[in-house]
Scaffold this motif. Structure first.
Motif, mmCIF file in Angstrom:
data_model
loop_
_atom_site.group_PDB
_atom_site.id
_atom_site.type_symbol
_atom_site.label_atom_id
_atom_site.label_comp_id
_atom_site.label_asym_id
_atom_site.label_seq_id
_atom_site.Cartn_x
_atom_site.Cartn_y
_atom_site.Cartn_z
ATOM 1 N N PRO A 19 -5.079 -5.209 5.322
ATOM 2 C CA PRO A 19 -4.000 -5.818 5.097
ATOM 3 C C PRO A 19 -3.936 -7.355 5.293
ATOM 4 O O PRO A 19 -4.673 -7.824 6.390
ATOM 5 C CB PRO A 19 -3.173 -4.998 6.128
ATOM 6 C CG PRO A 19 -3.654 -3.655 6.361
ATOM 7 C CD PRO A 19 -5.240 -4.032 6.395
ATOM 8 N N ALA B 18 -1.632 -5.794 0.948
ATOM 9 C CA ALA B 18 -3.210 -6.137 0.722
ATOM 10 C C ALA B 18 -3.697 -6.584 -0.628
ATOM 11 O O ALA B 18 -2.627 -6.645 -1.570
ATOM 12 C CB ALA B 18 -4.064 -4.813 1.112
ATOM 13 N N SER C 72 4.994 -0.563 6.743
ATOM 14 C CA SER C 72 3.967 -0.674 5.722
ATOM 15 C C SER C 72 3.304 -2.088 5.581
ATOM 16 O O SER C 72 3.709 -2.934 6.491
ATOM 17 C CB SER C 72 4.734 -0.229 4.306
ATOM 18 O OG SER C 72 5.889 -1.227 4.061
ATOM 19 N N TYR C 73 2.305 -2.105 4.829
ATOM 20 C CA TYR C 73 1.392 -3.210 4.609
ATOM 21 C C TYR C 73 1.255 -3.723 3.347
ATOM 22 O O TYR C 73 1.290 -2.785 2.371
ATOM 23 C CB TYR C 73 0.169 -3.027 5.474
ATOM 24 C CG TYR C 73 0.215 -2.536 6.856
ATOM 25 C CD1 TYR C 73 0.621 -3.374 7.914
ATOM 26 C CD2 TYR C 73 0.232 -1.000 7.099
ATOM 27 C CE1 TYR C 73 0.695 -3.082 9.277
ATOM 28 C CE2 TYR C 73 0.446 -0.511 8.434
ATOM 29 C CZ TYR C 73 0.819 -1.556 9.451
ATOM 30 O OH TYR C 73 0.719 -1.128 10.900
ATOM 31 N N LEU D 109 -2.553 -6.557 12.894
ATOM 32 C CA LEU D 109 -2.725 -5.860 11.540
ATOM 33 C C LEU D 109 -3.733 -4.840 11.928
ATOM 34 O O LEU D 109 -4.730 -5.068 12.352
ATOM 35 C CB LEU D 109 -2.980 -6.912 10.461
ATOM 36 C CG LEU D 109 -1.800 -7.710 10.095
ATOM 37 C CD1 LEU D 109 -2.250 -8.710 8.996
ATOM 38 C CD2 LEU D 109 -0.700 -6.808 9.143
ATOM 39 N N GLU E 257 2.370 -7.460 7.038
ATOM 40 C CA GLU E 257 3.210 -6.291 7.074
ATOM 41 C C GLU E 257 4.146 -6.483 5.971
ATOM 42 O O GLU E 257 4.504 -7.726 5.583
ATOM 43 C CB GLU E 257 3.883 -6.504 8.447
ATOM 44 C CG GLU E 257 4.892 -4.912 8.596
ATOM 45 C CD GLU E 257 5.794 -4.948 9.744
ATOM 46 O OE1 GLU E 257 6.716 -4.054 9.856
ATOM 47 O OE2 GLU E 257 5.312 -5.582 10.733
ATOM 48 N N SER E 258 4.673 -5.228 5.350
ATOM 49 C CA SER E 258 5.428 -5.472 4.176
ATOM 50 C C SER E 258 6.546 -4.562 4.347
ATOM 51 O O SER E 258 7.101 -3.904 3.423
ATOM 52 C CB SER E 258 4.680 -5.338 2.874
ATOM 53 O OG SER E 258 3.983 -4.020 2.786
ATOM 54 N N ILE F 268 0.846 -1.420 -0.264
ATOM 55 C CA ILE F 268 -0.038 0.175 -0.070
ATOM 56 C C ILE F 268 0.823 1.103 0.027
ATOM 57 O O ILE F 268 1.771 1.454 1.132
ATOM 58 C CB ILE F 268 -0.749 0.114 1.147
ATOM 59 C CG1 ILE F 268 -1.826 -1.144 1.219
ATOM 60 C CG2 ILE F 268 -1.935 1.286 1.096
ATOM 61 C CD1 ILE F 268 -2.457 -1.375 2.638
ATOM 62 N N PRO G 5 -6.945 -0.296 5.589
ATOM 63 C CA PRO G 5 -5.493 -0.112 4.861
ATOM 64 C C PRO G 5 -4.977 1.124 5.173
ATOM 65 O O PRO G 5 -5.639 2.237 5.249
ATOM 66 C CB PRO G 5 -6.014 -0.070 3.325
ATOM 67 C CG PRO G 5 -7.647 0.250 3.184
ATOM 68 C CD PRO G 5 -8.061 -0.208 4.456
#
Length: 298
Positions: free
Chosen positions: A133, A242, A239-240, A284, A136-137, A120, A288
């Motif tokens: 989400p 999705a 960051s996340y 989470l 986690e990214s 995202i 978003p």
């Protein structure tokens, strides 16, 4: 069942998979025992009927989220997709394609859903809407095991870095550049790759000094190849990831959120995270969020 991942990935062009057609209904007739029914709105039913099926796209080289193993689809999102197929009364057609074609394909209507780990970001939020989400990214870096020239984030100053073309690793470069400048350093050469397999190989061959990628994928890579790679620090804001649909497609977005929330409430999302990521994300966000836990403006 826990599946052992391998990062020796095979590339492919496309792989089509369809579910049986039962017709578009207002509620799904659930073949998974004990699963609540998913509600499908009249508007979404008509939307799917216009195409004849729901068209989703997943990536072919983004372990452990999605990848091809011995020519067959595997990964976290494929496991979720398999459950979704069993819960809907309409046909789903899946295309497995390289990352660079997925988001433009959703934006221009080729695909209804980017059923992949879409980071995202501010730029993507201009033309996409995101589900809740799925992981986690946050971006971190890896280096070659034993490379003493990189000891901290500051050590990345002037180094040659590898990122994925059009991915969130590339989007994290401005944040890294700003942080290095604060510490008296500067960003070095950044090389873009279509997939991470080649970037990892160039890192081993000393054509790169570090590779930027999400913490889930890097953690698993280091776990599998501890004698070759070493995990570094995070390089950007939290960051996340999705799933994503074309901006304004609220009926489809609400349906996908309904499915993901159901999987979350039943513990299935956590189980799949553990199976594929070897970690879980307990807190989470329920909506978003942009990097740094910022809300998306409407």
């Amino acid at each position: 069942m826990t599946v052992r991942r391998r990062f020796i990935l095979q590339t492919g062009t496309s792989f089509l998979m369809t579910t049986g057609v039962q017709g578009c209904l207002q509620t799904s007739q659930n073949p998974l025992q004990g699963q609540p029914t998913l509600k499908i709105s009249q508007a979404l039913t008509h939307q799917i009927q216009r195409r004849g099926y729901l068209q989703v796209a997943t990536e072919d080289n983004y372990a452990p989220f999605e990848f091809l193993l011995n020519g067959k689809p595997a990964g976290f999102n494929h496991a979720l997709f398999a459950r979704l197929q069993q819960l809907v009364p309409f046909k789903i057609q899946q295309s497995i394609v390289p990352w660079q074609g997925i988001l433009p394909g959703v934006n221009y209507g080729k695909y209804d859903v980017a059923l992949t780990a879409v980071g995202i970001t501010d730029e993507r939020a201009r033309f996409l809407d995101f589900t809740i989400p799925i992981a986690e990214s946050t971006i971190a870096y890896i280096k070659r095991k034993g490379d003493s020239s990189i000891q901290s984030l500051r050590s990345l100053s002037g180094k040659t870095l590898g990122v994925q073309q059009g991915g969130i690793s590339a989007a994290a470069v401005p944040d890294l550049s700003a942080e290095l400048e604060k510490q008296g350093g500067k960003i070095g050469q950044v090389k873009e790759y279509r997939g991470f397999t080649e970037a990892y190989q160039d890192l081993v061959n000393q054509k790169l000094d570090a590779v930027l990628h999400n913490i889930v994928s890097l953690s698993l890579l280091v776990d599998e190849k501890p004698a070759i790679f070493e995990m570094g620090e995070r390089v950007g804001r939290k960051s996340y990831a999705a799933w994503a649909v074309k901006k304004g497609d609220r009926e489809l977005l609400d349906f996908l959120n309904q499915f993901l929330q159901q999987q979350q409430q039943q513990g299935e999302l956590k189980k799949l995270q553990q199976d594929w990521f070897k970690m879980t994300f307990e807190n989470l966000p329920t909506v978003p969020l942009l990097p740094g836990d910022r809300p998306i403006s409407s």
